[in-house]
Design a protein around this motif. Structure first.
Motif, mmCIF file in Angstrom:
data_model
loop_
_atom_site.group_PDB
_atom_site.id
_atom_site.type_symbol
_atom_site.label_atom_id
_atom_site.label_comp_id
_atom_site.label_asym_id
_atom_site.label_seq_id
_atom_site.Cartn_x
_atom_site.Cartn_y
_atom_site.Cartn_z
ATOM 1 N N TYR A 106 0.817 -1.216 0.000
ATOM 2 C CA TYR A 106 0.000 0.000 0.000
ATOM 3 C C TYR A 106 0.852 1.268 0.000
ATOM 4 O O TYR A 106 0.430 2.320 -0.468
ATOM 5 C CB TYR A 106 -0.945 -0.003 1.200
ATOM 6 C CG TYR A 106 -1.987 -1.102 1.147
ATOM 7 C CD1 TYR A 106 -2.469 -1.565 -0.079
ATOM 8 C CD2 TYR A 106 -2.487 -1.677 2.314
ATOM 9 C CE1 TYR A 106 -3.419 -2.567 -0.135
ATOM 10 C CE2 TYR A 106 -3.450 -2.681 2.262
ATOM 11 C CZ TYR A 106 -3.905 -3.122 1.035
ATOM 12 O OH TYR A 106 -4.852 -4.110 0.975
ATOM 13 N N ASP A 107 2.047 1.147 0.510
ATOM 14 C CA ASP A 107 2.958 2.276 0.485
ATOM 15 C C ASP A 107 3.388 2.593 -0.955
ATOM 16 O O ASP A 107 3.432 3.757 -1.359
ATOM 17 C CB ASP A 107 4.176 1.926 1.357
ATOM 18 C CG ASP A 107 5.126 3.092 1.466
ATOM 19 O OD1 ASP A 107 4.636 4.220 1.642
ATOM 20 O OD2 ASP A 107 6.341 2.873 1.355
ATOM 21 N N TYR A 108 3.663 1.556 -1.740
ATOM 22 C CA TYR A 108 4.018 1.774 -3.147
ATOM 23 C C TYR A 108 2.800 2.132 -3.996
ATOM 24 O O TYR A 108 2.905 2.878 -4.960
ATOM 25 C CB TYR A 108 4.693 0.530 -3.738
ATOM 26 C CG TYR A 108 6.123 0.373 -3.295
ATOM 27 C CD1 TYR A 108 7.107 1.248 -3.754
ATOM 28 C CD2 TYR A 108 6.494 -0.624 -2.416
ATOM 29 C CE1 TYR A 108 8.416 1.126 -3.342
ATOM 30 C CE2 TYR A 108 7.807 -0.768 -2.003
ATOM 31 C CZ TYR A 108 8.767 0.119 -2.473
ATOM 32 O OH TYR A 108 10.065 -0.004 -2.060
ATOM 33 N N PHE A 109 1.646 1.550 -3.646
ATOM 34 C CA PHE A 109 0.442 1.753 -4.451
ATOM 35 C C PHE A 109 -0.712 2.229 -3.563
ATOM 36 O O PHE A 109 -1.600 1.447 -3.224
ATOM 37 C CB PHE A 109 0.038 0.440 -5.138
ATOM 38 C CG PHE A 109 1.080 -0.140 -6.051
ATOM 39 C CD1 PHE A 109 1.336 0.417 -7.295
ATOM 40 C CD2 PHE A 109 1.801 -1.264 -5.662
ATOM 41 C CE1 PHE A 109 2.287 -0.125 -8.145
ATOM 42 C CE2 PHE A 109 2.758 -1.815 -6.509
ATOM 43 C CZ PHE A 109 3.011 -1.248 -7.748
ATOM 44 N N PRO A 110 -0.723 3.531 -3.231
ATOM 45 C CA PRO A 110 -1.800 4.064 -2.377
ATOM 46 C C PRO A 110 -3.184 3.771 -2.958
ATOM 47 O O PRO A 110 -4.146 3.604 -2.228
ATOM 48 C CB PRO A 110 -1.518 5.568 -2.353
ATOM 49 C CG PRO A 110 -0.080 5.699 -2.715
ATOM 50 C CD PRO A 110 0.253 4.549 -3.606
ATOM 51 N N ARG A 111 -3.244 3.691 -4.286
ATOM 52 C CA ARG A 111 -4.526 3.439 -4.918
ATOM 53 C C ARG A 111 -5.101 2.067 -4.539
ATOM 54 O O ARG A 111 -6.313 1.873 -4.484
ATOM 55 C CB ARG A 111 -4.385 3.526 -6.428
ATOM 56 C CG ARG A 111 -5.451 4.450 -6.912
ATOM 57 C CD ARG A 111 -5.411 5.022 -8.245
ATOM 58 N NE ARG A 111 -4.147 5.308 -8.864
ATOM 59 C CZ ARG A 111 -4.038 5.323 -10.180
ATOM 60 N NH1 ARG A 111 -5.060 4.996 -10.931
ATOM 61 N NH2 ARG A 111 -2.908 5.667 -10.729
ATOM 62 N N GLY B 150 -7.376 -1.426 -15.870
ATOM 63 C CA GLY B 150 -6.212 -2.220 -16.258
ATOM 64 C C GLY B 150 -4.963 -1.823 -15.484
ATOM 65 O O GLY B 150 -4.175 -2.682 -15.075
ATOM 66 N N GLY B 151 -4.785 -0.520 -15.288
ATOM 67 C CA GLY B 151 -3.614 -0.047 -14.561
ATOM 68 C C GLY B 151 -3.617 -0.500 -13.116
ATOM 69 O O GLY B 151 -2.600 -0.924 -12.571
ATOM 70 N N GLU B 152 -4.790 -0.437 -12.491
ATOM 71 C CA GLU B 152 -4.897 -0.873 -11.096
ATOM 72 C C GLU B 152 -4.675 -2.371 -10.977
ATOM 73 O O GLU B 152 -4.062 -2.851 -10.023
ATOM 74 C CB GLU B 152 -6.271 -0.470 -10.539
ATOM 75 C CG GLU B 152 -6.388 1.031 -10.316
ATOM 76 C CD GLU B 152 -7.816 1.522 -10.202
ATOM 77 O OE1 GLU B 152 -8.006 2.707 -9.903
ATOM 78 O OE2 GLU B 152 -8.760 0.726 -10.432
ATOM 79 N N GLN B 153 -5.154 -3.121 -11.968
ATOM 80 C CA GLN B 153 -4.936 -4.573 -11.949
ATOM 81 C C GLN B 153 -3.450 -4.904 -12.105
ATOM 82 O O GLN B 153 -2.938 -5.822 -11.472
ATOM 83 C CB GLN B 153 -5.758 -5.248 -13.046
ATOM 84 C CG GLN B 153 -7.258 -5.184 -12.756
ATOM 85 C CD GLN B 153 -8.091 -5.977 -13.746
ATOM 86 O OE1 GLN B 153 -7.585 -6.828 -14.471
ATOM 87 N NE2 GLN B 153 -9.377 -5.687 -13.786
#
Ligand code: ATP
Length: 247
Positions: A129-134, A148-151
């Motif tokens: 979650y630190d690398y990908f807050p989303r 697609g980007g989130e996946q």
């Protein structure tokens, strides 16, 4: 003695359906802690190379018929995919294989199941979650409903959870907008620098791959044609013309 090479691929040959030879004596290596990119045109054999390393050829009636593959000095040429995960290898396949019906957090949890016995202290969701807050914002959302980007972020997050020695990445830019490609590659680069995990990156988008990788290999019809530090490859006239799209 521990090798400074995390991956050594030596002269491998792969044949599909006992008929089609896809790799013809391919050799490459990944130094510990570095990002190495494998480039080449469609059908050159890039995905086949990754599948040979991660033990997935059998699923497609492919066979490693010659050569040797070492992970951190250990011969892994005949290992099964689940044994390879325990040995410290994680393959993010083309098309981001995630569980679409599971939530983000369930997908991350599932990535730990294959690892029982490797004694991870705790499940490092916070690292992801630190690398990908989303992904943190969407932790309870079903993965299949994400963009697609989130996946792709989730697929990379699953690799982080496994805390491997080497990540094989097959075309992370596939189907993403230029802005998202930029964003994902910035994060890939940061993950490499901060965690020290080594990566072998297959890409059609040679420009972005060259920008993050330390070293590059260019393959055609089943073997390596050219290799060198990316800083040198991007100066090569043929590479610029045929792979980077500017002469
Ligand atoms: P792309 O970027 O199009 O995926 P690639 O460089 O990854 O290309 P591979 O997918 O590794 O190339 O394919 C290398 C060769 O092996 C091609 O000639 C392809 O037709 C063949 N091949 C790949 N997968 C199979 C399969 N499952 N069965 C038979 N032949 C295959």
């Amino acid at each position: 003695a521990p090798s400074d090479l995390i991956l050594q691929v030596e002269n491998i040959e792969v044949i599909y359906n006992k008929a089609v030879q896809a790799l013809r004596g391919l050799s490459l290596s990944v130094p510990r802690g570095q990002v190495v990119t494998l480039l080449g045109s469609n059908g050159a054999g890039k995905s086949t190379t990754l599948k040979a390393i991660s033990g997935l050829l059998g699923l497609e009636n492919g066979e490693l018929t010659a050569g040797k593959i070492l992970l951190d000095g250990q011969d892994i040429s005949r290992m099964k995919p689940h044994e390879l995960v325990r040995a410290g290898l994680f393959h993010i396949m083309e098309g981001r294989r995630i569980f679409e019906d599971l939530t983000v957090e369930e997908n991350l949890t599932a990535a730990t199941f294959a690892l029982s016995g490797r004694g991870l202290a705790r499940t490092p969701f916070e690292l992801v979650y630190d690398y990908f807050p989303r992904l943190a914002e969407r932790r309870n959302q079903r993965a299949g409903y994400m963009s697609g980007g989130e996946q792709q972020m989730l697929a990379i997050g699953r690799a982080l959870i496994a805390q491997p020695k080497l990540i094989l990445l097959d075309e992370p830019s596939l189907g993403l907008s230029p802005i998202l490609v930029e964003e994902i590659f910035t994060i890939i680069s940061r993950i490499n620098r901060q965690t020290g995990v080594s990566m072998l990156l297959v890409e059609q988008n040679a420009n972005v791959a060259m920008a993050v990788a330390h070293y590059g290999y260019i393959m055609e019809t089943g073997k390596i044609q050219l290799n060198g530090p990316t800083s040198r490859l991007i100066e090569d006239q043929d590479v610029r013309e045929f792979y980077l799209g500017h002469g």
